[in-house]
Design a protein around this motif. Structure first.
Motif, PDB file in Angstrom:
ATOM      1  N   PRO A   1       0.669  -1.202  -0.055  1.00 37.18           N
ATOM      2  CA  PRO A   1      -0.205  -0.199  -0.018  1.00 37.18           C
ATOM      3  C   PRO A   1       0.839   1.186  -0.020  1.00 37.18           C
ATOM      4  N   PRO A   2       0.610   2.356  -0.494  1.00 33.59           N
ATOM      5  CA  PRO A   2       1.134   3.617  -0.810  1.00 33.59           C
ATOM      6  C   PRO A   2       1.793   4.022   0.692  1.00 33.59           C
ATOM      7  N   GLU A   3       1.015   4.064   1.703  1.00 32.23           N
ATOM      8  CA  GLU A   3       1.348   4.615   2.940  1.00 32.23           C
ATOM      9  C   GLU A   3       2.503   3.873   3.682  1.00 32.23           C
ATOM     10  N   VAL A   4       2.802   2.449   3.142  1.00 28.23           N
ATOM     11  CA  VAL A   4       3.839   1.857   3.639  1.00 28.23           C
ATOM     12  C   VAL A   4       5.275   2.249   3.497  1.00 28.23           C
ATOM     13  N   ASN A   5       5.985   2.619   4.519  1.00 31.17           N
ATOM     14  CA  ASN A   5       7.449   2.967   4.428  1.00 31.17           C
ATOM     15  C   ASN A   5       8.231   2.525   5.488  1.00 31.17           C
TER      16      ASN A   5
ATOM     17  N   LYS B   1       6.808  -3.049   7.912  1.00 27.14           N
ATOM     18  CA  LYS B   1       5.555  -3.547   7.648  1.00 27.14           C
ATOM     19  C   LYS B   1       5.308  -4.596   8.642  1.00 27.14           C
ATOM     20  N   THR B   2       6.261  -5.565   9.092  1.00 26.89           N
ATOM     21  CA  THR B   2       5.827  -6.541   9.996  1.00 26.89           C
ATOM     22  C   THR B   2       5.698  -6.005  11.264  1.00 26.89           C
ATOM     23  N   ALA B   3       6.726  -5.060  11.752  1.00 33.55           N
ATOM     24  CA  ALA B   3       6.455  -4.451  13.024  1.00 33.55           C
ATOM     25  C   ALA B   3       5.613  -3.685  13.107  1.00 33.55           C
ATOM     26  N   TYR B   4       5.256  -3.139  12.109  1.00 27.51           N
ATOM     27  CA  TYR B   4       3.902  -2.495  12.499  1.00 27.51           C
ATOM     28  C   TYR B   4       2.456  -3.358  12.439  1.00 27.51           C
ATOM     29  N   GLU B   5       2.448  -4.375  11.707  1.00 26.14           N
ATOM     30  CA  GLU B   5       1.382  -5.290  11.860  1.00 26.14           C
ATOM     31  C   GLU B   5       1.526  -6.002  13.421  1.00 26.14           C
ATOM     32  N   HIS B   6       2.533  -6.371  13.920  1.00 24.68           N
ATOM     33  CA  HIS B   6       2.765  -7.027  15.127  1.00 24.68           C
ATOM     34  C   HIS B   6       2.650  -6.106  16.285  1.00 24.68           C
ATOM     35  N   LEU B   7       3.164  -4.891  16.110  1.00 23.37           N
ATOM     36  CA  LEU B   7       3.191  -3.964  17.587  1.00 23.37           C
ATOM     37  C   LEU B   7       2.283  -2.968  17.448  1.00 23.37           C
ATOM     38  N   GLN B   8       1.024  -3.045  16.684  1.00 22.90           N
ATOM     39  CA  GLN B   8      -0.077  -2.025  16.617  1.00 22.90           C
ATOM     40  C   GLN B   8      -0.752  -2.616  18.036  1.00 22.90           C
ATOM     41  N   GLY B   9      -1.119  -1.638  19.138  1.00 21.04           N
ATOM     42  CA  GLY B   9      -1.881  -2.254  20.177  1.00 21.04           C
ATOM     43  C   GLY B   9      -1.068  -3.198  21.101  1.00 21.04           C
ATOM     44  N   PHE B  10       0.169  -3.241  20.874  1.00 21.35           N
ATOM     45  CA  PHE B  10       1.114  -3.981  21.910  1.00 21.35           C
ATOM     46  C   PHE B  10       1.225  -3.342  23.146  1.00 21.35           C
ATOM     47  N   ASN B  11       1.111  -4.075  24.284  1.00 17.66           N
ATOM     48  CA  ASN B  11       0.950  -3.434  25.625  1.00 17.66           C
ATOM     49  C   ASN B  11       2.666  -3.317  26.205  1.00 17.66           C
ATOM     50  N   ILE B  12       2.955  -2.335  26.475  1.00 19.59           N
ATOM     51  CA  ILE B  12       4.173  -2.068  27.177  1.00 19.59           C
ATOM     52  C   ILE B  12       4.033  -1.547  28.388  1.00 19.59           C
TER      53      ILE B  12
END
Length: 120
Positions: free
Chosen positions: A11-15, A68-79
């Protein structure tokens, strides 16, 4: 980049740059590298330390697919009891807002200079 990824359309927003919000204020750079480094090689992490940037960071990956992988896995991640908000950094959105504000200010100055009221 390996060949299996060469033809993947993103997708165009991915960087490669992630903008992370809602970070615990006490998080250390080492902890940031531990968390985000699991998904790939990191070029740079910049953690905000000013009052208006605390709890925010930019994470720059070497590879767009790792970002992209980090974005998908860390969205909403609890720290430390906080849920991360992970976004792709979109510089054009930031500069667009700044440019619009600058243009509006220039327009106000011109109207004042030439005696044009808002009602005209």
């Amino acid at each position: 980049m390996n060949n299996s990824r060469a033809n993947v359309r993103l997708p165009p927003e991915v960087n490669r740059v992630l903008f992370v919000r809602n970070l615990p204020y006490k998080i250390t750079p080492e902890e940031m590298y531990d968390i985000f480094g699991k998904y790939g090689a990191i070029r740079q992490i910049r953690v905000g330390n000013a009052p208006d940037t605390k709890g925010q960071a930019f994470v720059v990956y070497e590879d767009i697919f790792d970002a992209k992988t980090a974005y998908e896995h860390l969205q909403g991640f609890n720290i430390m009891g906080r849920y991360l908000i992970v976004l792709y950094y979109q510089p054009n959105k930031v500069t667009k807002k700044m440019n619009l504000a600058k243009k509006e200010e220039e327009l106000r100055e011109l109207k004042t200079r030439y005696g044009i009221s808002e009602d005209d």
